[in-house]
Design a protein around this motif. Structure first.
Motif, PDB file in Angstrom:
ATOM      1  N   THR A 147      19.143 -29.998 -12.436  1.00 21.98           N
ATOM      2  CA  THR A 147      19.524 -29.270 -13.647  1.00 21.98           C
ATOM      3  C   THR A 147      18.644 -29.657 -14.831  1.00 21.98           C
ATOM      4  N   VAL A 148      18.396 -30.935 -15.005  1.00 20.85           N
ATOM      5  CA  VAL A 148      17.566 -31.400 -16.126  1.00 20.85           C
ATOM      6  C   VAL A 148      16.125 -30.916 -15.964  1.00 20.85           C
ATOM      7  N   LEU A 149      15.561 -31.118 -14.773  1.00 19.34           N
ATOM      8  CA  LEU A 149      14.178 -30.691 -14.546  1.00 19.34           C
ATOM      9  C   LEU A 149      14.048 -29.173 -14.577  1.00 19.34           C
ATOM     10  N   ASN A 150      15.040 -28.472 -14.045  1.00 15.81           N
ATOM     11  CA  ASN A 150      15.017 -27.015 -14.047  1.00 15.81           C
ATOM     12  C   ASN A 150      15.085 -26.465 -15.473  1.00 15.81           C
ATOM     13  N   ALA A 151      15.821 -27.135 -16.344  1.00 16.21           N
ATOM     14  CA  ALA A 151      15.877 -26.694 -17.743  1.00 16.21           C
ATOM     15  C   ALA A 151      14.484 -26.726 -18.363  1.00 16.21           C
ATOM     16  N   ALA A 152      13.721 -27.761 -18.055  1.00 14.10           N
ATOM     17  CA  ALA A 152      12.356 -27.854 -18.577  1.00 14.10           C
ATOM     18  C   ALA A 152      11.470 -26.759 -17.986  1.00 14.10           C
ATOM     19  N   VAL A 153      11.554 -26.562 -16.682  1.00 15.82           N
ATOM     20  CA  VAL A 153      10.730 -25.538 -16.025  1.00 15.82           C
ATOM     21  C   VAL A 153      11.119 -24.145 -16.515  1.00 15.82           C
ATOM     22  N   LEU A 154      12.413 -23.879 -16.615  1.00 19.16           N
ATOM     23  CA  LEU A 154      12.846 -22.550 -17.056  1.00 19.16           C
ATOM     24  C   LEU A 154      12.480 -22.276 -18.513  1.00 19.16           C
ATOM     25  N   THR A 155      12.425 -23.305 -19.331  1.00 25.42           N
ATOM     26  CA  THR A 155      11.985 -23.110 -20.721  1.00 25.42           C
ATOM     27  C   THR A 155      10.563 -22.558 -20.747  1.00 25.42           C
ATOM     28  N   VAL A 156       9.702 -23.148 -19.942  1.00 25.66           N
ATOM     29  CA  VAL A 156       8.320 -22.677 -19.840  1.00 25.66           C
ATOM     30  C   VAL A 156       8.274 -21.307 -19.181  1.00 25.66           C
ATOM     31  N   ARG A 157       9.017 -21.151 -18.102  1.00 27.49           N
ATOM     32  CA  ARG A 157       9.001 -19.912 -17.320  1.00 27.49           C
ATOM     33  C   ARG A 157       9.466 -18.709 -18.135  1.00 27.49           C
ATOM     34  N   VAL A 158      10.591 -18.838 -18.818  1.00 29.00           N
ATOM     35  CA  VAL A 158      11.132 -17.714 -19.589  1.00 29.00           C
ATOM     36  C   VAL A 158      10.182 -17.351 -20.734  1.00 29.00           C
ATOM     37  N   ARG A 159       9.615 -18.343 -21.381  1.00 32.97           N
ATOM     38  CA  ARG A 159       8.646 -18.072 -22.454  1.00 32.97           C
ATOM     39  C   ARG A 159       7.443 -17.320 -21.888  1.00 32.97           C
ATOM     40  N   CYS A 160       6.937 -17.770 -20.758  1.00 34.77           N
ATOM     41  CA  CYS A 160       5.789 -17.123 -20.109  1.00 34.77           C
ATOM     42  C   CYS A 160       6.133 -15.691 -19.708  1.00 34.77           C
ATOM     43  N   GLU A 161       7.305 -15.514 -19.101  1.00 34.30           N
ATOM     44  CA  GLU A 161       7.709 -14.181 -18.656  1.00 34.30           C
ATOM     45  C   GLU A 161       7.899 -13.233 -19.844  1.00 34.30           C
ATOM     46  N   ASN A 162       8.520 -13.713 -20.901  1.00 33.92           N
ATOM     47  CA  ASN A 162       8.716 -12.867 -22.081  1.00 33.92           C
ATOM     48  C   ASN A 162       7.382 -12.449 -22.694  1.00 33.92           C
ATOM     49  N   GLN A 163       6.422 -13.377 -22.734  1.00 32.15           N
ATOM     50  CA  GLN A 163       5.091 -13.047 -23.272  1.00 32.15           C
ATOM     51  C   GLN A 163       4.395 -12.018 -22.378  1.00 32.15           C
ATOM     52  N   ALA A 164       4.511 -12.185 -21.070  1.00 27.51           N
ATOM     53  CA  ALA A 164       3.871 -11.243 -20.147  1.00 27.51           C
ATOM     54  C   ALA A 164       4.511  -9.861 -20.254  1.00 27.51           C
ATOM     55  N   LEU A 165       5.826  -9.825 -20.378  1.00 29.57           N
ATOM     56  CA  LEU A 165       6.506  -8.522 -20.516  1.00 29.57           C
ATOM     57  C   LEU A 165       6.108  -7.854 -21.833  1.00 29.57           C
ATOM     58  N   ALA A 166       6.000  -8.622 -22.905  1.00 30.16           N
ATOM     59  CA  ALA A 166       5.600  -8.059 -24.198  1.00 30.16           C
ATOM     60  C   ALA A 166       4.165  -7.531 -24.130  1.00 30.16           C
ATOM     61  N   ALA A 167       3.275  -8.279 -23.475  1.00 25.33           N
ATOM     62  CA  ALA A 167       1.875  -7.851 -23.359  1.00 25.33           C
ATOM     63  C   ALA A 167       1.771  -6.597 -22.496  1.00 25.33           C
ATOM     64  N   ALA A 168       2.580  -6.513 -21.465  1.00 21.86           N
ATOM     65  CA  ALA A 168       2.536  -5.349 -20.564  1.00 21.86           C
ATOM     66  C   ALA A 168       3.083  -4.106 -21.241  1.00 21.86           C
ATOM     67  N   ASP A 169       3.908  -4.290 -22.245  1.00 19.14           N
ATOM     68  CA  ASP A 169       4.507  -3.171 -22.960  1.00 19.14           C
ATOM     69  C   ASP A 169       3.524  -2.569 -23.973  1.00 19.14           C
ATOM     70  N   ALA A 170       2.448  -3.313 -24.266  1.00 20.20           N
ATOM     71  CA  ALA A 170       1.432  -2.801 -25.197  1.00 20.20           C
ATOM     72  C   ALA A 170       0.695  -1.634 -24.541  1.00 20.20           C
ATOM     73  N   PRO A 171       0.096  -0.759 -25.347  1.00 27.16           N
ATOM     74  CA  PRO A 171      -0.645   0.377 -24.773  1.00 27.16           C
ATOM     75  C   PRO A 171      -1.756  -0.113 -23.839  1.00 27.16           C
ATOM     76  N   VAL A 172      -1.926   0.575 -22.735  1.00 26.26           N
ATOM     77  CA  VAL A 172      -2.922   0.204 -21.731  1.00 26.26           C
ATOM     78  C   VAL A 172      -4.198   0.987 -22.017  1.00 26.26           C
ATOM     79  N   PRO A 173      -5.343   0.273 -22.158  1.00 27.72           N
ATOM     80  CA  PRO A 173      -6.605   0.998 -22.384  1.00 27.72           C
ATOM     81  C   PRO A 173      -6.970   1.821 -21.153  1.00 27.72           C
ATOM     82  N   ALA A 174      -7.563   2.965 -21.394  1.00 28.10           N
ATOM     83  CA  ALA A 174      -7.924   3.883 -20.283  1.00 28.10           C
ATOM     84  C   ALA A 174      -9.112   3.396 -19.532  1.00 28.10           C
TER      85      ALA A 174
END
Length: 174
Positions: A147-174
């Motif tokens: 639980t303790v180690l997973n909290a650390a990993v998930l903190t990084v993981r969720v931040r990374c995933e949120n950034q990737a989802l935000a970047a993917a939502d940006a307009p895609v160049p043709a």
């Protein structure tokens, strides 16, 4: 103790099934110009989950942990619920689900199934499983450490995933 080792082996088998689905989904995503992020934390996440699966039976065996029905049966129910939630997430995301952070640009966020209630419901399943699987047989040290180690990993993981989802939502160049 044998039945508990079989339970942990069944969860490990479920993990293998997830990896098969993830590999298939990764091919689908890459064919659609997917963005892959977070490869730096992925090995730590894999090691943590392997540690959970190894730690549970080891602690029970080495620590002489008893099965306490008042704890074990409710934790088994939580574990089954966590597996159901995980596969609901996998089914809802379809080919977009993965064990890695892989996002196909231009696709809208999924807002059905468990995602209509939570942004990251799969991680609720991971947290529940990380507590419940060890506690089915009173492996409390494994439960706390995961639980303790997973909290650390998930903190990084969720931040990374949120950034990737935000970047993917940006307009895609043709």
């Amino acid at each position: 103790m044998i039945w508990y080792a079989l339970l942990v082996a069944a969860v490990a088998g479920e993990r293998v099934a997830e990896l098969v689905v993830a590999r298939r989904n990764e091919r689908w995503s890459r064919a659609r110009r997917a963005i892959v992020a977070g490869d730096g934390h992925y090995p730590a996440m894999v090691a943590l989950h392997v540690g959970l699966l190894a730690g549970c039976p080891l602690e029970v065996w080495l620590g002489g942990r008893p099965f306490v029905p008042a704890l074990g049966w409710p934790m088994l129910a939580v574990l089954v619920g966590a597996q159901a939630l995980r596969w609901w997430c996998i089914g809802t995301l379809g080919p977009r689900w993965n064990t890695r952070v892989i996002v196909v640009p231009g696709l809208p966020l999924v807002a059905r199934g468990p995602y209509r209630l939570l942004r990251h419901p799969n991680y609720v399943a991971v947290v529940a499983e990380g507590v419940a699987l060890p506690l089915v047989h009173t492996a409390w040290v494994t439960a706390v450490a995961f639980t303790v180690l997973n909290a650390a990993v998930l903190t990084v993981r969720v931040r990374c995933e949120n950034q990737a989802l935000a970047a993917a939502d940006a307009p895609v160049p043709a």
